[in-house]
Structures are given as C-alpha cells and as structure tokens.
Write a protein that holds these residues in place. Structure first.
Motif, PDB file in Angstrom:
ATOM      1  N   ASN A  35       1.819 177.872  70.079  1.00  0.00           N
ATOM      2  CA  ASN A  35       2.763 176.979  70.741  1.00  0.00           C
ATOM      3  C   ASN A  35       3.113 175.790  69.835  1.00  0.00           C
ATOM      4  OD1 ASN A  35       4.311 175.688  72.692  1.00  0.00           O
ATOM      5  ND2 ASN A  35       2.517 174.775  73.695  1.00  0.00           N
ATOM      6  N   SER A  36       4.352 175.397  69.859  1.00  0.00           N
ATOM      7  CA  SER A  36       4.781 174.248  69.045  1.00  0.00           C
ATOM      8  C   SER A  36       4.740 172.939  69.822  1.00  0.00           C
ATOM      9  CB  SER A  36       6.209 174.473  68.531  1.00  0.00           C
ATOM     10  OG  SER A  36       7.116 174.597  69.613  1.00  0.00           O
ATOM     11  N   SER A  48       4.847 177.956  66.357  1.00  0.00           N
ATOM     12  CA  SER A  48       4.496 177.168  65.179  1.00  0.00           C
ATOM     13  C   SER A  48       3.054 177.473  64.789  1.00  0.00           C
ATOM     14  CB  SER A  48       4.658 175.672  65.463  1.00  0.00           C
ATOM     15  OG  SER A  48       4.159 174.890  64.394  1.00  0.00           O
ATOM     16  N   ARG A  50       1.217 175.141  63.589  1.00  0.00           N
ATOM     17  CA  ARG A  50       0.648 173.794  63.532  1.00  0.00           C
ATOM     18  C   ARG A  50      -0.801 173.762  64.016  1.00  0.00           C
ATOM     19  NH1 ARG A  50       2.720 169.043  67.639  1.00  0.00           N
ATOM     20  NH2 ARG A  50       1.008 167.548  67.257  1.00  0.00           N
TER      21      ARG A  50
END
Length: 268
Positions: A35-36, A48, A50
């Motif tokens: 999830n972004s 993402s 991240r």
C-alpha cells in the motif's frame, strides 16, 4: 453416454473453496504491505515499495524477523533430533508405557497455547532455574510445541518401513548404527524432512506461548506485528507479513524438492 460421477466434482469444489479461504487472507496481507498510503487499509490506496524498504531499516521488525528465524532454526534442529528418537521408540518398543508416553508427547498440541504458556511460565518461576523470560526457556517451549509434528510424520514413515531390509543389513555384518544410518535413515528421510518443515513453520509463527515466555529484548516477529497493530497500525506490519509468507513458502518448496530428489535417488 458417459457416466458422470458427481463425487470427484464435489471434492474439487470443496478443495477450491478451501484453497480460496486460505489464499484470500494471504493476498490481502500482500496487497496491504504494498500500500502507498500512510495507514494499514484495504483496498490499498495505491501500490508502492515504500513499506518494504521501511522493513529493512526498521529497528523493530528486522531484528524480530532475525530472532524468529534463529529461534525457529534452533527449535527445528532440536525437535527433529528428539522427535526422531521418540518416534523410533514409540514404533519399536514393546513397553506398556509407550501409549502413555505418546499421549504426553502430543499433549502440547491438544492444550491451548495460552494454557501451555502460563504453565511453562509458572514452572520456570517456581523452579527458580533461570529459564523464565530467557531465550533458553523460549526454545524449550517451542520444542515442546513443535516436536509432536516431527513425531507424527516420522512415525508414519516408520510404520510403512519394511524391517526385513534393516534385518538384511544386520545379517550382512552391519552394526545397529550402520544399519540405521545407511538403510533406515534414508528411507524415513522424507518423513523427517516433512516434520522439520512443520516444526520450522509452527515455531516461526508461534504467538500464544511466546507471549508468556518472551521479554521486550526477545520480541519475535508475531509479537512485533501484534504490538504494531495495537499502537501504530502502519503498513510495515503487513510488509513484515509478506516476508514471513515468502519464508514459509520457500521452506515448503525446498522440502518438496528434497523429498522428490531423495525418491529419485532411491529409485536409481
């Protein structure tokens, strides 16, 4: 006109539904870890890497993953050794007490993890031998939980084993140890491999017992994920779950490949 048997189709439907029930939560964890957004939500706001990168620099999740991996590895080695010896005794012993011992060995599987965790914690405190809230005590608890899986798989291999093969080796001059290591052990190796993989997976994901025996300095990955979901609720917990899923999947595939390789070599 072909006769259609509805039973195989019913089994296929049941198997497909069961597989779907197992895979849907895994898919949700994977998507949540990619999830972004700023919070752990589903469906994800975007995709993402991240939080995957955040896992590798996290002061909580990465050490917890390493501890869980090392703990599971040590537990697997001990459980595989002790479980194999226990399986040989339970299979070949004529003692009347073997059924009682079998029940004792499988008792940790029947008991709830919370009950077993409390019992071990109270015992370690009462015995005053320094095992309470220690890595050694944690390993002992995990061995008690995982060893029944090794006993079950190795016992299944020993029950189907033809003892005449081992007796033939003994008649040709092999010692008991040589007959076991060169004849019996290769034949039951698939059962040992399966039991060791079960032990590794169960130990890696053990939560209830670990909750009572661990300390803040001995926080495994399940406990780290639990704490994160209680306070932070960030997608790093789902990213850590992705690595746990990958580890379990890889270990299962390795076990399957090793078992197939051993079967191929035995045929040759």
């Amino acid at each position: 006109m072909e006769d259609v048997n509805p039973i195989p189709f019913t089994f296929r439907v049941i198997a497909a539904v069961a597989l779907l029930v197992l895979l849907v939560p895994v898919g949700i964890v994977v998507l949540a870890g990619l999830n972004s957004g700023e919070y752990l939500t589903f469906p994800p706001e975007g995709f993402s890497l991240r939080w995957i990168r955040n896992f590798f620099v996290s002061p909580t999740f990465l050490p917890a993953f390493k501890l869980s991996f090392g703990l599971a590895l040590a537990t697997t080695l001990i459980s595989t050794f002790l479980g194999t010896l226990a399986s040989i005794f339970l299979t070949r012993s004529t003692s009347r007490s073997k059924e009682f011992l079998r029940a004792i060995f499988f008792l940790p599987v029947v008991l709830p993890g919370v009950v077993l965790g409390i019992a071990l914690y109270v015992f370690f405190i009462w015995s005053n031998i320094g095992l309470a809230r220690s890595l050694t005590g944690l390993i002992i608890g995990h061995v008690l939980v995982t060893m029944p899986f090794v006993i079950a798989t190795v016992t299944a291999s020993l029950v189907d084993l033809d003892l005449s093969v081992e007796e033939a080796a003994r008649s040709l001059g092999a010692s008991p140890i040589q007959a076991f290591t060169k004849v019996t052990l290769p034949l039951i190796a698939p059962g040992i491999s399966a039991g060791s993989i079960f032990a590794f997976i169960v130990s890696f994901g053990q939560f209830e017992l670990t909750l009572f025996l661990s300390t803040p300095n001995l926080q495994t990955l399940p406990l780290a994920i639990y704490s994160s979901l209680r306070y932070a609720f960030e997608p790093t917990a789902a990213a850590a779950g992705i690595f746990a899923i990958c580890l379990v999947t890889v270990s299962t595939l390795i076990s399957t490949r090793l078992s197939n390789l051993k079967k191929l070599l035995s045929r040759r």
